[in-house]
Design a protein around this motif. Sequence first.
Motif, short mmCIF file in Angstrom:
data_model
loop_
_atom_site.label_atom_id
_atom_site.label_comp_id
_atom_site.label_asym_id
_atom_site.label_seq_id
_atom_site.Cartn_x
_atom_site.Cartn_y
_atom_site.Cartn_z
N SER A 223 -13.06 47.06 -4.18
CA SER A 223 -12.90 48.03 -2.98
C SER A 223 -11.35 48.79 -2.78
N MET A 224 -10.08 48.80 -3.22
CA MET A 224 -9.03 49.43 -2.73
C MET A 224 -8.80 50.31 -4.15
N GLN A 225 -9.47 49.96 -5.24
CA GLN A 225 -9.46 50.65 -5.63
C GLN A 225 -10.64 51.86 -5.93
N MET A 226 -11.63 51.73 -6.00
CA MET A 226 -12.58 52.70 -5.95
C MET A 226 -11.79 53.36 -4.23
N GLN A 227 -11.65 52.82 -3.26
CA GLN A 227 -10.59 53.93 -2.39
C GLN A 227 -9.43 54.61 -2.46
#
Length: 406
Positions: A166-170
Motif C-alpha cells: 500500500s505504501m509503495q502504491m501511494q
Amino acid sequence: MAQSMLPKYFSDTEMRSLQTGYSNGDVASVIQRIKRVVDSGNVPINIAVLGDGGAGKSTFINTMRGVRSGDQGAAPVGGYEASVNPVGYPYPSLPNVQLWDLPGSNSLGFEMSRYLKQVQFESYDSYIIVSQSRFRESDGELSKKIQQQGKGFYYIRSKIDNDAYSMQMQGTDFGEGQRQIRQDCLNNFHRVSVDPPAIFLISGLEVTGYDFPKLQNALASDLPKIKSTAIRLAIPRMMQEIQRPRRQILMWGIRIWALLTGPLGVLLAPRFPIFSAALFMVSGWIYLRRQLGVSERELGILSRAVAKPVSLLKAAMDRPSPHKLQLLVAKALLLVVIVAFTVVGFTGTFPPVLLIVCGSVSSLAFTLLVLMCSLDERLRSVQNLAVALFDETGVTVYRSVAVSTA
C-alpha cells in the motif's frame, strides 16, 4: 477458579508427597525439592498467541515452527476459528516452549471477561498479541490484563507486506511508514496506560523478512526472563496448593476450638467473656506457631542452599499482608464488643443470661477471626519465604532486542 499450578511441574505422586512432607513439618525439604525441579531447566513455558480472528495468529505459529498450513500437525488457517479451545504446538527452536493458538478475541461472541475465562488466560507464562492494520480496542484490553498479572508480552503487527504494498502504491517511503506504525502503536499503549512492549512488524509468509528474525532472536534471548517471571509468579500458588490439606485440617481445629470458647467460657468466667476469649486465643495462637513455624535450623539450610542471608529470609517472611489493615479494624471492633460486655459484667447492669449469651457469641467470633488470621499469616509467611528464595530479577517487560526502524 484459578487453574492448578502443581501439575505443570510435578506428577500426582510427587504432589501428594510434597503435601505430606509439608503437613509433617518438613518445610525446608519441600522447598528444596521445588528448587531442584526449577534448577533442572526442564520448566515448561506456555506462550499464548492471541488477537482478533483473522489477524494471522495461526499463520504466525506455523511460520515460527517451520511448517506450512497443509503439513501434518500445522495450525489450521483460513480466517476461521477451528476450535473454541486453545491448541498448543511445540516450538522446535526452544525446548519446553509451547505456542498456544487461542481463539480470536472477537470470534466467540463473548464479552472480554468470559473470553478470558474460556481460554484460561491467566494460565500462560507469556503472551504474543497479533494485530493487523491498526491497534484495536481488544489489543488494549488484553495488554492491560497481561500487565495486571505482572507478566510480559510482545506486540506484532502482522501482514506488514500488505502495508508495504500500500505504501509503495501511494509513493510513501517504507522506512518512514514503519516508523509511523511503531509510533502509533507506542501512542496507543500509552493511551491505555500500558508499558509498551517490544513491537515487531512481520509478514507470516516471510520468515527471513521484516522483523521476523529479530522476533525469533528476541524470544530466544528473553526466554530466561520469561522462565524467571513464570517461576516467581507460580511459587505462591504452588505453595498454597501444597499447604491446602494442612490448612483444611487446621481450619477444622480452629472452628472446634472457637466453638468451645462459648460453653467453656460460661463455666470458667460466665460474666467476664474477655478472660475466656484471651485464654482460648493465646493457647490457639501458640499451637499454630508450633505447627507452622519455620525453625532456625531450616532457615539456615535454605539460606545456605541459595546463598542468601537468614536476615533477608526472615524479613521476607514478616512482609505484611495486603489486607492487614482491614483485619486489624475487624479485630479491634470485636475486641471493643467483648470489653464492653466484660465491663457490663463487672457493673452487673445487664441481665445475666443475656450477658452470657452475647459475651459467648462475641468471644467465639473474636477467637475464630484471630486464629483464622493467624493461620493464614503463618501460611503466607512460608509463601513469602519461598518467593524470596526463588526471586532473582522479576523482569516482566521484554525489551532485550532493539528493533530497528530501517
